[in-house]
Design a protein around this motif. Structure first.
Motif, mmCIF file in Angstrom:
data_model
loop_
_atom_site.group_PDB
_atom_site.id
_atom_site.type_symbol
_atom_site.label_atom_id
_atom_site.label_comp_id
_atom_site.label_asym_id
_atom_site.label_seq_id
_atom_site.Cartn_x
_atom_site.Cartn_y
_atom_site.Cartn_z
ATOM 1 N N TYR A 186 62.234 32.255 23.196
ATOM 2 C CA TYR A 186 60.855 32.520 22.126
ATOM 3 C C TYR A 186 60.935 31.651 21.139
ATOM 4 C CZ TYR A 186 58.847 34.579 18.056
ATOM 5 O OH TYR A 186 57.914 35.326 17.058
ATOM 6 N N ASP A 187 60.020 31.489 20.498
ATOM 7 C CA ASP A 187 59.819 29.738 20.633
ATOM 8 C C ASP A 187 58.942 30.324 19.114
ATOM 9 O OD1 ASP A 187 57.257 30.411 20.717
ATOM 10 O OD2 ASP A 187 57.040 28.496 22.294
ATOM 11 N N GLY A 188 59.292 31.151 18.688
ATOM 12 C CA GLY A 188 58.192 31.401 17.190
ATOM 13 C C GLY A 188 56.918 32.097 17.873
ATOM 14 N N GLU A 189 56.578 32.006 18.517
ATOM 15 C CA GLU A 189 54.283 32.565 18.858
ATOM 16 C C GLU A 189 55.173 33.284 20.047
ATOM 17 O OE1 GLU A 189 52.663 28.893 18.766
ATOM 18 O OE2 GLU A 189 53.165 27.955 17.205
ATOM 19 N N LYS A 190 55.365 32.329 21.303
ATOM 20 C CA LYS A 190 55.770 33.141 22.098
ATOM 21 C C LYS A 190 56.822 33.656 23.274
ATOM 22 C CE LYS A 190 53.899 28.783 24.445
ATOM 23 N NZ LYS A 190 53.821 28.173 23.541
ATOM 24 N N PHE A 191 57.147 34.183 24.135
ATOM 25 C CA PHE A 191 58.302 34.188 25.062
ATOM 26 C C PHE A 191 58.230 33.613 26.007
ATOM 27 C CE2 PHE A 191 57.895 38.374 22.982
ATOM 28 C CZ PHE A 191 59.430 38.436 22.018
ATOM 29 N N VAL A 192 59.043 32.555 26.488
ATOM 30 C CA VAL A 192 59.010 32.018 27.800
ATOM 31 C C VAL A 192 60.302 31.542 28.811
ATOM 32 C CG1 VAL A 192 58.559 29.297 28.866
ATOM 33 C CG2 VAL A 192 58.353 30.020 26.197
ATOM 34 N N THR A 193 60.361 32.331 29.724
ATOM 35 C CA THR A 193 61.143 32.849 30.705
ATOM 36 C C THR A 193 61.590 31.415 31.569
ATOM 37 O OG1 THR A 193 60.729 34.744 30.433
ATOM 38 C CG2 THR A 193 61.777 34.517 32.671
ATOM 39 N N PHE A 194 62.738 31.713 31.307
ATOM 40 C CA PHE A 194 63.079 29.965 32.615
ATOM 41 C C PHE A 194 64.179 30.757 32.984
ATOM 42 C CE2 PHE A 194 62.983 28.087 28.064
ATOM 43 C CZ PHE A 194 61.785 27.201 28.546
ATOM 44 N N SER A 195 63.491 30.285 35.445
ATOM 45 C CA SER A 195 64.502 30.574 36.132
ATOM 46 C C SER A 195 65.344 29.946 36.659
ATOM 47 C CB SER A 195 63.312 31.446 37.419
ATOM 48 O OG SER A 195 64.052 31.624 38.230
ATOM 49 N N LEU A 196 66.500 31.149 36.444
ATOM 50 C CA LEU A 196 67.699 30.422 37.344
ATOM 51 C C LEU A 196 67.996 30.691 38.241
ATOM 52 C CD1 LEU A 196 70.197 30.506 34.349
ATOM 53 C CD2 LEU A 196 68.292 28.565 34.851
ATOM 54 N N ARG A 197 67.229 31.530 39.076
ATOM 55 C CA ARG A 197 67.271 32.022 40.702
ATOM 56 C C ARG A 197 67.289 30.564 41.771
ATOM 57 N NH1 ARG A 197 67.238 36.879 41.907
ATOM 58 N NH2 ARG A 197 65.959 38.556 40.431
ATOM 59 N N GLU A 198 66.751 30.120 41.348
ATOM 60 C CA GLU A 198 67.261 29.235 42.766
ATOM 61 C C GLU A 198 69.040 28.168 42.462
ATOM 62 O OE1 GLU A 198 65.236 24.620 42.899
ATOM 63 O OE2 GLU A 198 64.256 25.578 42.928
ATOM 64 N N LEU A 199 69.290 28.352 41.224
ATOM 65 C CA LEU A 199 70.751 27.455 40.948
ATOM 66 C C LEU A 199 72.055 28.810 41.099
ATOM 67 C CD1 LEU A 199 72.532 26.010 39.701
ATOM 68 C CD2 LEU A 199 72.384 26.763 37.310
ATOM 69 N N TYR A 200 70.672 29.981 40.884
ATOM 70 C CA TYR A 200 72.342 30.996 41.488
ATOM 71 C C TYR A 200 72.559 30.877 43.463
ATOM 72 C CZ TYR A 200 74.495 35.840 41.423
ATOM 73 O OH TYR A 200 74.831 37.340 41.552
ATOM 74 N N SER A 201 71.134 31.279 44.176
ATOM 75 C CA SER A 201 71.166 31.029 45.172
ATOM 76 C C SER A 201 71.947 29.767 45.534
ATOM 77 C CB SER A 201 69.793 30.408 45.384
ATOM 78 O OG SER A 201 68.871 31.987 45.251
ATOM 79 N N LEU A 202 71.866 28.997 44.718
ATOM 80 C CA LEU A 202 72.612 27.331 45.199
ATOM 81 C C LEU A 202 74.515 28.134 45.278
ATOM 82 C CD1 LEU A 202 72.714 24.810 46.305
ATOM 83 C CD2 LEU A 202 73.057 24.390 43.559
ATOM 84 N N LYS A 203 74.307 28.756 44.369
ATOM 85 C CA LYS A 203 76.337 29.229 44.208
ATOM 86 C C LYS A 203 76.436 29.915 44.801
ATOM 87 C CE LYS A 203 78.238 28.755 40.603
ATOM 88 N NZ LYS A 203 79.593 27.434 40.384
ATOM 89 N N PHE A 204 75.515 30.717 45.670
ATOM 90 C CA PHE A 204 76.276 32.175 46.406
ATOM 91 C C PHE A 204 75.795 31.190 47.549
ATOM 92 C CE2 PHE A 204 74.737 35.525 49.094
ATOM 93 C CZ PHE A 204 76.109 36.236 49.179
ATOM 94 N N GLY A 205 75.421 30.651 47.776
ATOM 95 C CA GLY A 205 75.286 29.528 49.849
ATOM 96 C C GLY A 205 76.814 28.780 49.435
ATOM 97 N N MET A 206 76.850 28.392 48.905
ATOM 98 C CA MET A 206 78.147 27.452 48.114
ATOM 99 C C MET A 206 78.997 28.623 48.266
ATOM 100 S SD MET A 206 77.252 24.614 45.969
ATOM 101 C CE MET A 206 76.167 23.735 45.850
ATOM 102 N N GLU A 207 79.344 29.575 47.589
ATOM 103 C CA GLU A 207 80.407 30.550 48.123
ATOM 104 C C GLU A 207 80.800 30.975 49.387
ATOM 105 O OE1 GLU A 207 81.210 34.502 46.491
ATOM 106 O OE2 GLU A 207 80.641 33.583 44.219
#
Length: 191
Positions: A36-57
């Protein structure tokens, strides 16, 4: 310090200290960083990183199986793969933080000081595996390291009630659900 071919002169230079005017409050979730930057909500997706970690596991499991049967050769392969895994995750984290800092230069970032060990105690096995694939500390550490280069500041805050309180007014929601403020759905309670 005088050398034969060089002269080294040490000196101190005090950098001007200022407080960035903009702020970004960041809530770390399994698949996203919600801000939240004071005016709006922003979402940064980490799904790609999560998928990378899952595949590596999954790949690491196959390599462990190979290593248990092939002794020294398997151990060397396991070490090589571990370095490759760590390097690819750190590369992703550095690129992510660079992009974040380019979007929000000269900003004060408020991030949660999360403790995974305490989360593991309260979670079941399935949720514990999901938590173990997160790289919140790596993102926070790289953000702390790189923020001064962009004129930004990083403050760690106590995570207690950060997911249930409204970032605008500070009111704490007692319900487990979404917190709605003026038609905007807040990701802070949607963990």
């Amino acid at each position: 310090m005088i050398k034969e071919d060089k002269v080294h002169l040490p000196f101190r230079y005090r950098l001007p200290w200022f407080t960035p005017l903009d702020f970004l409050a960041v809530d770390s979730n399994l698949y996203t960083l919600d801000a939240y930057d004071g005016e709006k909500f922003v979402t940064f997706s980490l799904r790609e990183l999560y998928s990378l970690k899952f595949g590596m596991e999954l790949k690491r499991g196959r390599i462990k199986s190979f290593a248990s049967k092939h002794g020294r050769k398997g151990k060397v392969l396991m070490e090589k793969y571990s370095h490759r895994e760590r390097d690819s995750v750190l590369d992703y984290v550095h690129k992510f933080v660079n992009k974040l800092l380019e979007m929000y230069p000269v900003t004060t970032f408020a991030i949660e000081k999360l403790n995974k060990q305490e989360m593991f105690q309260d979670a079941n096995d399935r949720f514990s595996k999901k938590i173990s694939r997160t790289v919140w500390r790596s993102i926070h550490r790289v953000l702390k390291y790189k923020a001064p280069l962009y004129g930004s500041l990083v403050k760690e805050v106590n995570p207690h009630l950060t997911s249930k309180s409204c970032p605008r007014c500070g009111r704490v929601s007692r319900k487990v659900g979404l917190f709605v403020v003026r038609g905007v759905v807040s990701p802070w309670t949607g963990n």
